[in-house]
Design an enzyme around this catalytic site. Structure first.
Site: not given
Ligand code: DON
Length: 579
Positions: A114, A391, A409, A433, A462-463, A483-484
């Site tokens: 990360r 991501t 990502t 984030d 992060s997720s 997918g955030g």
């Molecule tokens: O680390 C995380 O949770 C976010 N930065 C992820 C971002 C993400 O999945 C965007 N994509 N669809």
């Protein structure tokens, strides 16, 4: 070797899926026994499987396995190839997490690569003089970038668990960047959608547009000479080149020109970390998923613990009871996420409590089957008493019991939209984030508190949830998603679709999804669920919101000595390839 057609697994899929047809006949049957009569069919292999979000990356990873490389070799090769073929989200300017399971030793480890906050970062750096969080600053400026971890992380994976040299793993990516690849429709649409951001900075414009300034059309060749040169330097001089060599100089020069924070020292000091993944069990399976600084592992285990007490399989996929209980579990997990989760190198996180069955029992006691608990009645729980102490996701498995689950990502599609001049890659905007201010939601509507405040050197929460499920000590399901905020719930649903509903992996990744993240208090629903079911959920008090596709869970199941690949139809370029 076969050259797959883009999206060949699912071109025929209608966007609205018929839920009933997804259901598998019996949980007692293995994955191989349930394929006849199914509407969705996974890719099948007998010696390994790769599932990535881009067919060119799947192709090069497949080639590595076919030539005797192991799953980590293939994963690192795919990781670099995706940085070329999917520049909007595959990355070397970002970071991520890789889970590796080695059946032979029984070990499952996590590589945390990360991004970190630069040394010059401060808690209030994204607040104006009145103390208001300014989203533009944490998302679209040079200060939005964390110190990238991908090159160090992939190199560490290769060094510790691979057999290829870094130069060998980089060779396909360099070739794809130099020779270029044929532009697919998704590329064209992505650039058109993000046009305003991609034309703001000269280096980004030069990267994504032709010399005359016009956008690429489908079928044209997209070359990335600067990126090829950067990858070539890393191949020749090793991963430290990115952190201490010419690439580092280019990043620092970019920062200095535009008031960014990343220094030479930040880059030289970056280190990936090998961590123990979060672990839980679900109906006799061992669940391993990413531990902090991701929240994914803690909360997937927490939600599965809550749900295990219900007979979800008997209730059925897409039934109002099933969806209601999942939503209730999700709300409670995300409330805890906001309160407790952060980088464990900086803050105490009551992880054992959050993932304990006792705490799940306590949370479950607050769930009513006939009524949605409004989110304002849910505060973070008290896990302490239970504390015993765009991501990109891809999944790869080989024939020797090695499995890799990787999610990485640059945060948004195209990250901050800022390319490092002369280096050919986009900078992440991962600093968003962190919680810019306690209680103020990030781009995914996720609220963070003190545990996720900005501190120099800290990793932002992060997720991302790369996950490996083992059964009887053997690798069984390899999954994860972009997918955030929806990453954790998407991954949860793939796990439940396989374990509770007995779906084959292609059905499991194709099935429609739902998502609740506590705040806002709304249950997001993909197309494909029965309108009758949705009415039943509304009658219980859920506020529903129809949502476009969530996640892209490139996944693998290994069963009866075969490898089954599920390419997620939500990405037009997804591809699973067995061997
Ligand atoms: O680390 C995380 O949770 C976010 N930065 C992820 C971002 C993400 O999945 C965007 N994509 N669809």
């Amino acid at each position: 070797m076969r050259f797959p057609t883009p999206g060949r697994l699912h071109r025929a899929l209608a966007p609205r899926l018929l839920v009933g047809a997804l259901l598998a006949p019996s949980l007692a049957l293995g994955q191989s026994a349930i394929l006849e009569g199914e509407r969705f069919h996974p890719e099948v292999g007998t010696h390994g499987m790769v599932a990535t979000s881009h067919f060119l990356a799947s192709e090069v990873a497949h080639e590595v396995l076919a030539e005797g490389g192991n799953a980590v070799d293939a994963a690192v090769t795919a990781g670099f190839a995706l940085a070329v073929t999917q520049p909007r989200s595959g990355n070397i300017g970002g970071g991520g997490f890789m889970l590796i399971s080695d059946e032979a030793s029984g070990e499952v480890i996590a590589i945390d690569y990360r991004e970190t906050a630069p040394a010059g970062a401060t808690e209030t750096m994204f607040q104006d003089e009145d103390g208001n969080a300014v989203a533009e600053w944490s998302r679209f400026t040079h200060r939005a970038a964390g110190v990238p971890g991908t090159v160090a992380g992939l190199a560490l994976a290769l060094e510790e668990y691979g057999t290829l040299s870094l130069a060998e793993a980089l060779a396909p990516a360099i070739r794809l960047a130099e020779e270029g690849f044929t532009v697919p429709q998704r590329f064209v649409d992505g650039v058109a959608e993000a046009g305003e951001r991609l034309t703001r900075w000269d280096a980004t414009r030069a990267m994504f547009y032709k010399e005359d300034g016009s956008p690429y059309a489908v079928g044209e060749t997209f070359r990335q000479p600067d990126l090829a040169a950067t990858l070539q330097r890393i191949a020749e001089q090793g991963a430290r080149e990115f952190y201490e060599g010419e690439t580092a100089e280019l990043i620092v020069a970019e920062m200095q020109r535009h008031d960014g924070l990343i220094t030479r020292e930040d880059l030289a000091g970056y280190r990936p970390v090998i961590r123990e993944p979060s672990h839980g069990t679900y109906r006799g399976h061992d669940i391993y998923a990413m531990s902090p600084p991701s929240s994914g592992g803690a909360h997937i285990v927490q939600m599965l613990n809550i749900l295990e007490a219900y007979d979800i399989g008997a209730m059925g996929f897409g039934a109002a009871d099933t969806m209601h209980l999942m939503a209730e579990a999700m709300k409670r997990a995300y409330a805890d996420r906001a309160e407790y989760l952060g980088d464990t190198d900086f803050v105490e996180v009551p992880l054992d409590g959050i993932t304990s069955e006792g705490y799940a029992d306590a949370l479950r006691a607050g769930i009513a089957i006939d009524r949605a608990t409004p989110s304002d009645e849910i505060a973070a729980g008290d896990p302490a008493p239970f504390e015993s102490n765009e991501t990109t996701h891809f999944s790869i498995a080989d024939d020797d019991g090695l499995a890799v689950s990787n999610t990485y990502t640059i945060n948004f599609s195209y990250g901050s939209g800022i390319a490092v001049e002369g280096a050919g890659f986009l900078l992440n905007n991962e600093m968003d984030d962190f919680s810019a201010k306690p209680g103020v939601p990030n781009a995914y509507g996720l609220i963070g508190g003190e545990a996720n405040r900005i501190e120099p050197g800290k990793r932002m929460l992060s997720s991302m949830t790369p996950t490996i499920v083992k059964r009887d000590g053997e690798n069984y399901l390899i999954t994860g998603s972009p997918g955030g905020s929806r990453i954790i719930t998407t991954t949860l649903q793939v796990v439940m679709n396989v374990i509770d509903h007995g779906m084959n992996i292609q059905s499991a990744v194709s099935a429609p999804r739902l998502h609740h993240q506590w705040l806002p208090d709304e249950l997001r629903i993909e197309a494909g669920f029965s309108p009758d079911t949705l009415s039943l959920l509304e009658a219980r008090g859920h506020t529903l919101r129809q949502q476009s596709a969530m996640g892209a869970a490139q996944s693998i199941v290994i069963d009866d000595g075969r490898f089954y690949g599920g390419a997620d139809p939500r990405r037009a370029t997804s591809s699973a390839m067995g061997l």
